[in-house]
Design an enzyme around this catalytic site. Structure first.
Site, PDB file in Angstrom:
ATOM      1  CB  SER A  61     -30.452 -37.807  22.588  1.00  0.00           C
ATOM      2  OG  SER A  61     -29.324 -38.337  23.185  1.00  0.00           O
ATOM      3  CG  ASP A 277     -26.948 -37.667  26.315  1.00  0.00           C
ATOM      4  OD1 ASP A 277     -27.453 -37.760  27.454  1.00  0.00           O
ATOM      5  OD2 ASP A 277     -27.351 -38.331  25.351  1.00  0.00           O
ATOM      6  CG  ASP A 279     -31.588 -38.275  26.339  1.00  0.00           C
ATOM      7  OD1 ASP A 279     -30.345 -38.288  26.244  1.00  0.00           O
ATOM      8  OD2 ASP A 279     -32.313 -39.175  25.855  1.00  0.00           O
ATOM      9  CG  ASP A 281     -29.491 -41.508  26.942  1.00  0.00           C
ATOM     10  OD1 ASP A 281     -28.701 -40.597  26.609  1.00  0.00           O
ATOM     11  OD2 ASP A 281     -30.230 -42.092  26.135  1.00  0.00           O
ATOM     12  CG  ASN A 376     -22.051 -43.475  22.837  1.00  0.00           C
ATOM     13  OD1 ASN A 376     -22.424 -43.990  23.886  1.00  0.00           O
ATOM     14  ND2 ASN A 376     -22.682 -43.680  21.682  1.00  0.00           N
ATOM     15  N   PRO A 502     -22.866 -47.877   8.049  1.00  0.00           N
ATOM     16  CG  PRO A 502     -24.792 -48.914   7.233  1.00  0.00           C
ATOM     17  CD  PRO A 502     -23.381 -49.199   7.663  1.00  0.00           C
ATOM     18  NE  ARG A 510     -22.170 -42.175  13.169  1.00  0.00           N
ATOM     19  CZ  ARG A 510     -22.419 -40.878  13.090  1.00  0.00           C
ATOM     20  NH1 ARG A 510     -21.457 -40.034  12.751  1.00  0.00           N
ATOM     21  NH2 ARG A 510     -23.624 -40.405  13.347  1.00  0.00           N
TER      22      ARG A 510
HETATM   23  C1  16G Z   1     -28.143 -43.717  19.138  1.00  0.00           C
HETATM   24  C2  16G Z   1     -27.971 -44.761  20.204  1.00  0.00           C
HETATM   25  C3  16G Z   1     -26.537 -44.848  20.624  1.00  0.00           C
HETATM   26  C4  16G Z   1     -25.657 -45.102  19.436  1.00  0.00           C
HETATM   27  C5  16G Z   1     -25.892 -44.065  18.372  1.00  0.00           C
HETATM   28  C6  16G Z   1     -25.150 -44.438  17.103  1.00  0.00           C
HETATM   29  C7  16G Z   1     -29.447 -45.390  22.003  1.00  0.00           C
HETATM   30  C8  16G Z   1     -30.182 -44.953  23.234  1.00  0.00           C
HETATM   31  N1  16G Z   1     -28.756 -44.456  21.394  1.00  0.00           N
HETATM   32  O1  16G Z   1     -27.867 -42.449  19.646  1.00  0.00           O
HETATM   33  O2  16G Z   1     -26.421 -45.885  21.541  1.00  0.00           O
HETATM   34  O3  16G Z   1     -24.310 -45.095  19.806  1.00  0.00           O
HETATM   35  O4  16G Z   1     -27.277 -44.018  18.066  1.00  0.00           O
HETATM   36  O5  16G Z   1     -25.403 -43.482  16.132  1.00  0.00           O
HETATM   37  O6  16G Z   1     -29.503 -46.540  21.592  1.00  0.00           O
HETATM   38  P1  16G Z   1     -24.956 -43.709  14.641  1.00  0.00           P
HETATM   39  O7  16G Z   1     -25.649 -44.955  14.133  1.00  0.00           O
HETATM   40  O8  16G Z   1     -25.350 -42.474  13.944  1.00  0.00           O
HETATM   41  O9  16G Z   1     -23.464 -43.911  14.673  1.00  0.00           O
HETATM   42 ZN    ZN Z   2     -29.051 -39.392  25.033  1.00  0.00          ZN
END
Ligand code: 16G
Ligand code: ZN
Length: 533
Positions: A61, A277, A279, A281, A376, A502, A510
């Protein structure tokens, strides 16, 4: 025995401990062959269990080029059933080939997977990362090791592969060409219904993140050139351009609130831009505002635009239209001003879930029109089978022209917008079609509501798992006292809101804060980060 033999070619790297994570496995690419082989096994078993095809995408991604990963598509085209995530982690971490075979055996018993035919089929795709072909080969070997068939679809965006899995299992045409045709047909119809006198489409700068989306956007653009749609692709990944996701792409633009490499503010004065991004999505938009500053239009703005349009079509269908339930699904990251506009401006139902597309999707499908976008930029608009059937019936009846237009618009939307999973290409078409229908500029769209200033920080801690949350990640349950301390920081801050969680993808905690004024949002974030430390 053949599974063990095949697995021996993909030994586990010493000390490996890998977790399925929010959306699949991700790591530095050289550590991944065993994980990808084993995820091939898993996707094959899921296919065999359901008698339907499943999918695998080799991608990391928005992460750096040296990373890679693997995402699994379930038979409905959505993400892997959550019950299977623990099994994915167990297979990936089984220390030896024998242990892997045993874990597979246990999974087969627990899930009632037949030992014999049907053997299963897995659709496979990858993004443009240099490590992709070798990892795709590892996946192929894993799929074959349990006797299933692989259909290698080559280089695709993640949402394209999800779309193909869904279409295949619905016995619909499911090639890449069919994907493009379906999206394009919906878009054409929406433009047609926008009527005569609509202003021509403005050129759209598209930042392809130097990834797979760039070439796909070019193809989509070529297919729709006669409509006046003109994508000007930057960061296309061609020789001479930059590296994947480096200084560009949706994740960069959203986090930095700045234009990507290769796009200047000056150019944005002439029209809007969008970033995909790695990939494809996710998509976010931006423009240059009246003060000449860079202005982001994120997933929340897309959700609001889509929700308003859908809502208006249903209203045009009178009492019968109004009985269909429309819901918008957001995460805690949704800007408070967006939530307020949806609830109080548009009078729509807003649901909130934890971060990660799988959670939003799960809630969105419970509505007749479920609209979800993470801030995002990952999201989609889902129409229920019951609504689509009713719309099809309505489309055959005589009726007032406005009614007919509304019915056709909603049907067209279901083709333009990927019904399997969030898709940047769908997002581009959705936004362009709605803006054209409304004869809105980017500034008109942006003016629907004003974002509250917000600030995000990440904090590195010894063990992020000590933080647990509730209420869709807006409340900290543990460690004791943390939530009270956050509440104390927020108290007295005008329109203040803050939470910690987390990360599901990185070893960090975060922090998010928003407030009426920029300085307040920043200092609130800093104060909360200090508590977490
Ligand atoms: C992943 C998720 C995205 C989410 C992000 C949060 C999918 C396809 N992608 O990239 O939706 O916003 O994780 O990341 O579900 P984090 O937990 O590191 O904040
Ligand atoms: Zn992506």
């Amino acid at each position: 025995a053949s599974l063990e033999q095949a697995a021996n070619l993909y030994p586990i790297p010493p000390g490996l401990a890998i977790d399925y994570g929010t959306a699949g496995f991700r790591a530095e690419a050289s550590t991944l062959p065993s994980t990808v082989f084993r995820t091939g096994v898993l996707a094959a078993l899921r296919s065999r269990q359901t008698g339907a095809v499943t999918g695998l995408v080799i991608t990391a991604s928005h992460n750096p080029e040296g990373d890679n990963g693997i995402k699994v598509a379930d038979p409905n085209g959505g993400m892997l059933l959550r019950d299977w995530e623990a099994a994915a982690t167990a297979l990936a971490n089984a220390p030896t080939s024998e242990a892997l075979a045993e874990a597979v055996q246990q999974l087969a018993v627990r899930e009632g997977i037949p030992a014999q035919a049907p053997s299963g089929t897995v659709l496979l795709a990858r993004d443009t990362r240099p490590s992709g072909p070798a990892l795709a080969h590892a996946a192929t070997q894993g799929i074959a090791a349990v006797g299933a068939t692989v259909e290698d679809r080559g280089v695709l965006t993640t949402p394209q592969l999800h779309w193909m899995v869904r279409a295949t299992n619905r016995a619909e045409a499911a090639t890449e060409q069919d994907y493009f045709r379906t999206l394009a047909a919906g878009f054409r119809e929406l433009l047609l219904l926008a009527g005569a006198g609509r202003p021509p489409l403005a050129p759209l700068l598209v930042d392809g993140a130097n990834g797979v989306g760039a070439a796909k956007v070019e193809r989509l653009g070529a297919l729709l050139a006669d409509t006046g749609l003109a994508f000007r692709v930057r960061n296309s990944g061609q020789p001479g351009e930059g590296r994947l996701n480096a200084g560009c792409g949706a994740d960069f633009v959203q986090k930095e609130q700045a234009p990507p490499a290769g796009v200047t503010l000056d150019e944005l004065r002439a029209g809007r831009g969008a970033s995909l991004d790695g990939d494809a999505d996710r998509v976010v938009f931006y423009h240059c505002d009246e003060e000449g500053g860079f202005k982001l239009l994120d997933g929340d703005k897309i959700a609001v635009l889509a929700a308003g349009f859908v809502n208006e079509q249903l209203q045009a269908l009178g009492d019968e239209g109004r009985r269909w339930r429309v819901g918008v699904v957001q995460t805690a990251y949704a800007n408070g001003a967006a939530t307020d506009y949806l609830r109080n401006g548009l009078q729509l139902e807003v649901a909130r879930t934890a971060t990660g597309v799988k959670y939003l999707h799960e809630v969105a499908v419970q509505f007749d029109v479920g609209i979800y976008f993470e801030a995002n930029g990952h999201g989609t608009v889902l129409l229920s089978a019951a609504l689509l059937e009713w719309l099809h019936q309505q489309s055959k009846l005589e009726g007032a022209p406005e009614r007919h237009t509304a019915v056709r618009r909603l049907l067209a939307l279901a083709g333009t917008v990927n019904q399997a999973v969030g898709d940047a290409l769908s997002g581009l078409l959705l936004v362009e079609a709605v803006l054209a229908s409304r004869r809105w500029s980017t500034a008109d769209w942006d003016a629907l509501y004003t974002d509250l200033p917000s600030r995000q920080l990440k904090v590195t801690v010894h063990d992020r798992s000590v933080i647990t949350t509730s209420h869709a990640e807006t409340r900290a349950v543990t460690p004791a006292g943390l939530q009270d301390a956050i509440d104390a920081c927020v108290a007295g801050v005008s329109q203040g809101r803050a939470f910690v969680r987390p990360s599901g993808t990185e070893n960090v905690v975060r922090v998010y804060a928003e407030a009426a004024m920029r300085e307040q949002a920043a200092s609130l974030a800093n104060e909360v980060a200090r508590i977490v430390h």
